[in-house]
Motif scaffolding. Structure first.
Motif, PDB file in Angstrom:
ATOM      1  N   THR A 160       0.931  -1.321  -0.001  1.00  0.00           N
ATOM      2  CA  THR A 160      -0.205  -0.200  -0.337  1.00  0.00           C
ATOM      3  C   THR A 160       0.765   1.367  -0.113  1.00  0.00           C
ATOM      4  O   THR A 160       0.560   2.247  -0.585  1.00  0.00           O
ATOM      5  N   VAL A 161       2.025   1.224   0.579  1.00  0.00           N
ATOM      6  CA  VAL A 161       3.023   2.395   0.620  1.00  0.00           C
ATOM      7  C   VAL A 161       3.244   3.172  -0.616  1.00  0.00           C
ATOM      8  O   VAL A 161       2.868   4.423  -0.764  1.00  0.00           O
ATOM      9  N   LYS A 162       3.614   2.417  -1.733  1.00  0.00           N
ATOM     10  CA  LYS A 162       3.748   3.112  -2.827  1.00  0.00           C
ATOM     11  C   LYS A 162       2.634   4.010  -3.517  1.00  0.00           C
ATOM     12  O   LYS A 162       2.813   5.046  -3.881  1.00  0.00           O
ATOM     13  N   GLU A 163       1.492   3.079  -3.499  1.00  0.00           N
ATOM     14  CA  GLU A 163       0.407   3.543  -4.036  1.00  0.00           C
ATOM     15  C   GLU A 163      -0.079   4.861  -3.196  1.00  0.00           C
ATOM     16  O   GLU A 163      -0.515   5.854  -4.084  1.00  0.00           O
ATOM     17  N   SER A 164      -0.106   4.952  -1.890  1.00  0.00           N
ATOM     18  CA  SER A 164      -0.388   6.221  -0.993  1.00  0.00           C
ATOM     19  C   SER A 164       0.635   7.069  -1.336  1.00  0.00           C
ATOM     20  O   SER A 164       0.139   8.338  -1.338  1.00  0.00           O
ATOM     21  N   LEU A 165       1.764   6.936  -1.407  1.00  0.00           N
ATOM     22  CA  LEU A 165       2.966   7.977  -1.880  1.00  0.00           C
ATOM     23  C   LEU A 165       2.381   8.654  -3.027  1.00  0.00           C
ATOM     24  O   LEU A 165       2.517  10.038  -3.187  1.00  0.00           O
ATOM     25  N   GLU A 166       1.908   7.851  -3.872  1.00  0.00           N
ATOM     26  CA  GLU A 166       1.546   8.443  -5.220  1.00  0.00           C
ATOM     27  C   GLU A 166       0.352   9.153  -5.142  1.00  0.00           C
ATOM     28  O   GLU A 166       0.174  10.244  -5.939  1.00  0.00           O
ATOM     29  N   LYS A 167      -0.746   8.866  -4.473  1.00  0.00           N
ATOM     30  CA  LYS A 167      -1.806   9.529  -3.966  1.00  0.00           C
ATOM     31  C   LYS A 167      -1.563  10.962  -3.519  1.00  0.00           C
ATOM     32  O   LYS A 167      -2.095  11.970  -3.491  1.00  0.00           O
ATOM     33  N   LEU A 168      -0.241  10.688  -2.602  1.00  0.00           N
ATOM     34  CA  LEU A 168      -0.216  12.161  -1.770  1.00  0.00           C
ATOM     35  C   LEU A 168       0.480  13.140  -2.523  1.00  0.00           C
ATOM     36  O   LEU A 168       0.421  14.179  -2.471  1.00  0.00           O
TER      37      LEU A 168
END
Length: 747
Positions: free
Chosen positions: A530-538
């Protein structure tokens, strides 16, 4: 082999002045680093016996070598066992076993020259003292330390009784020279001999609380600059007798303060002792703490051991195997003490639920600290603030106590840490001399903070970052990220918290360099996927500026950490975010619940929400998760499961729920047992279907058994049951880090 005859051979290696005492043992090969300023190698030398200063003095040496042998048999360290059996390990004198005090002069070529030069500029009285001091050093038994230093031995049993702790750098310049004399001194000496008024010469006074390395020890280390191995020898420099120490001379010259009372200097150690006493007093298994498993009486066996099946099985095996003390026997003894510790902790934490939540919180972040610190080139992640560290430091008494304690409590409450959990952290980690250690004062402070709007003093250099951190808890993340609001919020807050911990006043503290996906996941308690996906959303919403660090070299010692990509992240503090009047994020108070099927992240948050002691109806719980569709199917089963295992209490009159903190430890174990049984059923069902779907029926034609029993036999043969997860399940490598740390501490 490891008996009195071994001790006699050991004494044959020693100088006559150092025979007949108790000794420590050290490794032969160590790490060394040359310091140009001090003109010496800084060699890392540590005893091979853990907790060496707390062992009984009687038969100390014999017990030490047996302990080293047992430990290295278990870990199969052949080289160290060979050095031990051949009596080749390096030695150190346990000073409290002798009548000696030692004056240790490091960088002797510089410091002795400074003393001689000071005599030319000091007053006649100081000059006379220094002259007598140098004469005393030259007359007594002396050892060269191999790194341009000397150890001068003196006979001083009376002084040791009054000054039993060692003093480092105890010859102060301001005791020898006035400011005018020092100015004249610095104007007339070479640059490397110059001094400052508050400086201390590198001269140590060693007494009972220390050990000193003795001949014929020699340390082998690798010089990285010269690319060769260097041998560092400890040799007798002056083979004189050990002279009596002139106590008046030493007390006048060196900064030695007599011990008035035994003070509790290490607050963390005191706190751990208090915790151990509390653990022991609350469990029936504490009766076995100081008893060897082979010495357990029949009464204790029936009264205590028989209450736990696993402990009973271990004790029965040990008694059956005794006295055959091979490596398997020793491992079972270790298992006995691990199980005993587990049972004592279980009983204590079952009676103190908030203490368990505080313990788990600290333990999780300690595991992360340990994980991050093992990776060179990366900043270690520190959970607690600099204020927290100040509360444990020796400088605390000199600071404004109220300001530090107010700031610590304020920051923790701003992060939605429950006051009850914070109180347990204070009791566990802080010194009793802090004001917030008093329950009444702590509750008054909590009330004051809750009734006041939290603001950071703008005069503080990093005030903007701290205020932004507090405001970030009030951002409406659901407005920006909808269903992924929680994971995005946890990552964003973790990045700001990270910036606070590693930020420097003279740098751009809004930028975080060299962060891996793994490290971010550990900090935020978010799954790696989930980390990379959330970083891209941020990044897409403008919360952060994300740059992949492609030029980072993959060194061997960073190989594990670099399995994931490395990023440089800049926090966007100039954007205006949509805020609410209340905290929109509640961190997981009980992190282990996330990893239990049937509870997960949503169930963990439900438990955390209901810890505020405000009973809520099922409808009010639904309203806490506005983005979850069909809450009846997604939230109610989790509430029911939490209630079934006892983590939620239900009040029939009001039809409300509240979190329970009683017997948390046992309830977590029970929840994991249920999860394990359910997982076996799920795996067997899925595997049975897979066997049928893959056409395995064709392979069963030749078997005469019924089709149903044959399929079941094929399933059991082809697929194995899953292994149970350990109780201390943590995110990724943090769990492995905790195991490494615990195995080291327990050894």
């Amino acid at each position: 082999m490891l008996n009195n005859e071994y001790i006699e051979k050991l004494n044959d290696r020693l100088p006559k002045q150092l025979k007949g005492f108790e000794y420590l043992f050290l490794d032969v090969i160590v790490k060394g680093e040359y310091n140009k300023d001090l003109e010496k190698y800084k060699v890392k030398k540590a005893p091979l016996v853990y907790n060496w200063n707390n062992l009984p003095l009687e038969n100390y040496t014999l017990n030490a070598i047996r302990s080293i042998a047992e430990k290295n048999i278990i870990f199969n360290n052949a080289k160290r066992l060979k050095n031990l059996s051949e009596n080749k390990l390096n030695l150190a004198l346990l000073i409290k076993s002798s009548p000696y005090c030692i004056i240790d002069i490091d960088s002797a070529s510089i410091n002795l020259k400074r003393i001689k030069l000071i005599q030319e500029y000091a007053s006649p009285e100081v000059t006379d003292l220094l002259k007598k001091f140098l004469e005393a050093l030259s007359d007594t038994f002396t050892v060269s330390s191999g790194n341009n230093g000397f150890h001068h031995y003196f006979y001083a049993p009376d002084l040791k009784s009054r000054i039993n702790s060692s003093k480092t750098k105890c010859l102060k310049v301001n005791n020898l020279l006035t400011e005018e004399q020092l100015k004249e001194y610095n104007n007339n000496v070479d640059e490397k001999y110059k001094l400052t008024y508050n400086q201390s010469l590198d001269i140590d006074f060693l007494s009972d609380s220390s050990y000193i390395i003795i001949p014929p020890s020699s340390f082998r280390f690798y010089d990285m600059k010269k690319n060769k191995w260097i041998q560092n020898y400890y040799e007798v420099y002056k083979d004189n007798g050990v002279k009596n120490l002139d106590e008046d001379l030493i007390v006048k010259l060196l900064d030695l303060r007599e011990e008035k009372e035994a003070k509790n200097k290490n607050s963390k150690f005191i706190s751990s002792l208090v915790t151990i006493n509390q653990l022991n007093s609350s469990s029936i298994f504490s009766k076995l703490r100081d008893i060897n498993p082979t010495e357990i009486s029949n009464e204790l066996y029936i009264e205590v051991v028989a209450k736990d099946e696993e402990l009973k099985a271990i004790v029965d095996w040990i008694k059956l195997r005794y006295p055959n003390q091979d490596s398997i026997y020793k491992k079972q003894v270790i298992n006995y003490y691990h199980r005993l510790r587990y049972l004592i902790e279980r009983d204590y934490f079952d009676q103190n639920g908030y203490a368990y939540l505080a313990y788990r919180m600290i333990d999780d972040y300690n595991a992360m600290n340990h994980y991050a610190q093992k990776k060179k080139g990366f900043y270690a992640y520190n959970y607690f603030s600099n204020v927290f560290k100040c509360l444990k430091s020796s400088q605390y008494d000199k600071a404004d106590r109220s300001n530090f304690e107010y700031a610590f409590v304020l920051l923790e409450l701003a992060k939605s840490t429950r006051p009850e959990i914070l109180w347990e952290i204070i009791q566990r980690e802080l010194s009793p001399k802090t004001k917030i250690y008093d329950r009444k004062y702590y509750l008054q402070l909590i009330n004051k903070i809750e009734n006041t709007e939290i603001k950071i003093d703008s005069r503080y250099p990093m005030a903007d970052l701290f205020q932004f951190y507090l405001d970030a808890y009030k951002i409406d993340y659901r407005y920006y990220f909808e269903r992924s609001a929680n994971s995005s919020a946890f990552i964003f807050l973790a990045l700001i918290d990270r910036a606070i911990k590693i930020g420097r006043i003279d740098s751009n503290f809004w930028e975080i360099k060299y962060e891996s996906l793994t490290n971010i996941g550990l900090m935020a308690h978010v799954d790696a996927k989930t980390v990379k996906e959330s970083l891209e959303k941020l990044a897409s919403e403008g919360f952060i500026i994300l740059n992949e660090n492609r030029n980072f070299k993959n060194r061997k010692n960073n190989k594990d950490l670099l399995e994931s990509k490395i990023f440089s992240i800049t926090i966007n503090h100039q954007q205006k975010y949509k805020l609410k009047n209340i905290n929109t994020i509640t961190p997981h108070a009980f992190i282990e619940l996330q990893h239990i099927t049937g509870i997960g992240k949503t169930g963990s948050l439900i438990y955390s929400f209901l810890l505020d002691k405000k009973p809520r109806t099922l409808q009010e719980i639904y309203e806490l998760f506005p983005t979850i569709k069909n809450p009846y199917n997604n939230i109610k089963p989790k509430v029911n499961f939490l209630y079934d295992i006892g983590l939620l209490e239900y009040f029939e009159e009001d039809k409300t729920y509240i979190s329970s903190t009683s017997k948390l430890f046992s309830k977590l174990v029970y929840a994991k047992e249920i999860e394990f049984k359910n997982k076996i059923k799920r795996v067997q069902t899925i595997n049975y279907r897979n066997v049928v779907n893959q056409g395995c029926v064709d392979s069963l034609i030749g078997i005469k058994k019924s089709r149903k029993s044959s399929l079941k036999h094929e399933v059991e043969k082809k697929f194995k049951d899953p292994k149970p997860k350990p109780l201390d399940t943590n995110l990724f490598r943090a769990n492995k880090a905790r195991k490494r740390r615990n195995s080291y501490l327990n050894s």
